[in-house]
Design an enzyme around this catalytic site. Structure first.
Site, PDB file in Angstrom:
ATOM      1  N   SER A 153       1.898  -9.686  -0.717  1.00 21.88           N
ATOM      2  CA  SER A 153       1.543  -8.260  -0.679  1.00 21.88           C
ATOM      3  C   SER A 153       1.746  -7.615   0.678  1.00 21.88           C
ATOM      4  CB  SER A 153       0.084  -8.094  -1.115  1.00 21.88           C
ATOM      5  OG  SER A 153      -0.763  -8.896  -0.319  1.00 21.88           O
ATOM      6  N   GLU A 179     -10.008   5.384   3.106  1.00 23.66           N
ATOM      7  CA  GLU A 179     -10.803   4.282   3.639  1.00 23.66           C
ATOM      8  C   GLU A 179      -9.848   3.119   3.834  1.00 23.66           C
ATOM      9  OE1 GLU A 179     -10.460   4.905   0.411  1.00 23.66           O
ATOM     10  OE2 GLU A 179      -9.533   2.972  -0.030  1.00 23.66           O
ATOM     11  N   LYS A 220       0.826  -1.216   0.000  1.00 25.14           N
ATOM     12  CA  LYS A 220       0.000   0.000   0.000  1.00 25.14           C
ATOM     13  C   LYS A 220       0.859   1.265   0.000  1.00 25.14           C
ATOM     14  CE  LYS A 220      -4.125  -2.029   0.158  1.00 25.14           C
ATOM     15  NZ  LYS A 220      -5.111  -1.910  -0.918  1.00 25.14           N
TER      16      LYS A 220
HETATM   17  C1  LIG Z   1      -1.550  -6.982   2.603  1.00 25.23           C
HETATM   18  C2  LIG Z   1      -2.715  -6.694   1.710  1.00 25.23           C
HETATM   19  N1  LIG Z   1      -2.801  -7.354   0.536  1.00 25.23           N
HETATM   20  C3  LIG Z   1      -3.840  -7.144  -0.295  1.00 25.23           C
HETATM   21  C4  LIG Z   1      -4.854  -6.258   0.025  1.00 25.23           C
HETATM   22  C5  LIG Z   1      -6.000  -6.119  -0.920  1.00 25.23           C
HETATM   23  O1  LIG Z   1      -5.975  -4.920  -1.632  1.00 25.23           O
HETATM   24  P1  LIG Z   1      -5.602  -4.888  -3.174  1.00 25.23           P
HETATM   25  O2  LIG Z   1      -6.428  -5.932  -3.833  1.00 25.23           O
HETATM   26  O3  LIG Z   1      -5.959  -3.501  -3.599  1.00 25.23           O
HETATM   27  O4  LIG Z   1      -4.155  -5.164  -3.300  1.00 25.23           O
HETATM   28  C6  LIG Z   1      -4.801  -5.542   1.231  1.00 25.23           C
HETATM   29  C7  LIG Z   1      -5.849  -4.575   1.575  1.00 25.23           C
HETATM   30  O5  LIG Z   1      -5.927  -4.046   2.637  1.00 25.23           O
HETATM   31  C8  LIG Z   1      -3.696  -5.770   2.090  1.00 25.23           C
HETATM   32  O6  LIG Z   1      -3.585  -5.136   3.263  1.00 25.23           O
END
Ligand SMILES: Cc1ncc(COP(=O)(O)O)c(C=O)c1O
Length: 458
Positions: free
Chosen positions: A396, A129, A107
């Site tokens: 992620s 948000e 993020k």
């Molecule tokens: C670690 C992590 N991965 C994935 C996501 C999902 O979001 P996005 O699909 O936009 O990557 C989030 C959302 O809060 C997250 O904290």
């Protein structure tokens, strides 16, 4: 900026523009656009115009690169998951480590870019948000760094399952506003943030957290996340001498997934696989698998796949993972599914938690539960593709924020500690495809139900 000494791309390289940009109305094929009250059109035009200029301004790009490299920790490494690969017995598994970024997830890539944009536009306050809290923490962090006021909207249910992140945001100086409407999760937090923006648009920048919402957010957020794939493409080629056979990433709104997919869009031999939150199973209706189990409609200002009933009312989503618990998805993913360039598969809560334990035990990496969905899908792909293949998984985020949920799911940390530990080990050994025996002790869906409220469909 001169090229990096190690030859890896810089964050600013991701803003250079591609053949995959939306049309001038913000459409990716049939998806996207601006479906929202007139009051916000001017504000969105202002953001689009500021971004159009910023992405070619050397000063903006240099500052983005400086912060990415000296503050956020880019480039993120690629880990060769040798023990996981051995355990799975299929294709070689490589992990892109966005969990190692400052604030613990991908993020921050998007937030640094948008916060710089807000500052450049003369805005004094950012609103955001958040679901899992990672976008809120990243926004509060960037606001502290750049001296901006910050308010974060968060569904009440998510404030409870992500209490640690609420504390982090408050410590960073942000106001956290719990939202009780609807299912009290991410969709409802987005509604509240839009309501705030409509009334305070003069001095406020809405720092959108994913590749959803009205144009230009899907393209701005995507561009700030494209660095994940640009780096990973070079790193995988250097390590293995070729491109991966498949790339796996979890899909909430879809920002980490589009970020890693984008660098491979023009490589037809690379399979792009998005893993959606399957909750209790798509067939039960309690899930957040928007593309695998949804239909086309309008939510939060964009035409895309979403979960809705026959009357077009937005349905509630369910997932153990706060960051995936969203009934919509970014329009570019809907387009990629529509043209069959990417595949989308559901991963149940149980499969995700098995993968959470498996990655922890085999690689010493405790992933975010969101990322555990990608690991579960990536492991299944590795088995399908078999030895000789290569699967790239986007990790992620890190799992610190999810320890409370893991503790409850596996029954760790109390009188049942011994059993619980065995249970986590057992889950890990089963290898991300089988369910642990019996239901977990407490599940997020057991949290108190929030009173229902009105959704605004912007
Ligand atoms: C670690 C992590 N991965 C994935 C996501 C999902 O979001 P996005 O699909 O936009 O990557 C989030 C959302 O809060 C997250 O904290």
């Amino acid at each position: 900026m001169p090229p990096r000494a190690d030859g890896l791309p810089r964050h600013s390289d991701a803003l250079a523009g591609t053949d995959h940009d939306p049309d001038e109305r913000g459409y990716f094929g049939d998806f996207g656009g601006r479906w929202l009250p007139e009051a916000l059109v001017g504000a969105l035009d202002e953001v689009a115009e500021a971004y159009r200029k910023a992405r070619i301004d050397p000063e903006f790009l240099a500052e983005l690169d400086r912060l990415a490299e000296t503050y956020a920790g880019r480039p993120s490494p690629l880990s060769d998951a040798a023990r996981l690969t051995a355990e799975v017995g299929g294709a070689r598994i490589l992990l892109k480590r966005e969990d190692l970024n400052h604030t613990g997830s991908h993020k921050i890539n998007n937030v640094l870019g948008q916060a710089l944009l807000a500052q450049r536009m003369g805005k004094t306050k950012v609103i955001a948000e958040t679901g899992a809290g990672q976008h809120g923490v990243a926004t509060a962090t960037a606001a502290a760094l750049l001296g901006l006021q910050c308010t974060v909207y968060m569904g009440r249910v998510d404030t409870e399952r992500q209490a640690l992140n609420v504390a982090r945001m408050r410590l960073l100086g942000a106001e956290v506003v719990p939202v009780d409407n609807g299912s009290a999760t991410l969709k409802d937090a987005i509604n509240e943030a839009f309501r705030d923006w409509v009334t305070n648009v003069d001095h406020t920048f809405y720092l959108f957290g994913t590749v959803g919402g009205p144009h230009p957010f899907p393209v701005i957020v995507r561009d700030f996340q494209r660095i994940i794939g640009l780096e990973a493409r070079v790193q995988v080629q250097r390590l293995t001498g070729r491109l991966p056979d498949a790339v796996a990433a979890c899909v909430g709104g879809g920002s980490n997934a589009i970020g890693i997919f984008h660098a491979f869009l023009d490589d037809p031999d690379v399979r792009l696989v998005g893993l959606e939150a399957g909750g209790d199973g798509v067939e039960t209706g309690r899930h957040a698998s928007t593309i695998s189990g949804g239909t086309v409609g309008v939510l939060h200002g964009a035409r895309s796949f979403l979960l809705q009933n026959e009357d077009g009312q937005v349905a509630e989503s369910h997932s153990i993972s706060a960051g995936l618990d969203y009934p919509g998805v970014g329009p570019e993913h809907s387009h990629l599914a529509d043209i069959s360039r990417a595949e989308y598969r559901p991963i149940t809560d149980t499969q995700a938690m098995d993968a959470f334990a498996l990655l922890s035990r085999t690689e010493g990496i405790i992933p975010a539960i969101e990322s555990a969905h990608a690991v579960a899908g990536g492991v299944a792909l590795a088995r399908e593709i078999g030895p000789g293949g290569i699967v790239l998984i986007n990790v992620s985020g890190r799992g610190d924020k999810d320890m409370e949920t893991a503790l409850r799911w596996f029954g760790l940390g109390d009188d049942t500690a011994v059993d619980g530990t065995e249970r986590a080990t057992e889950a890990a050994e089963k290898g991300a495809v089988n369910a642990p025996d019996g239901p977990p002790a407490v599940r997020p869906s057991d949290f108190p139900a929030a009173p229902s409220g009105q959704d605004i469909q912007l």
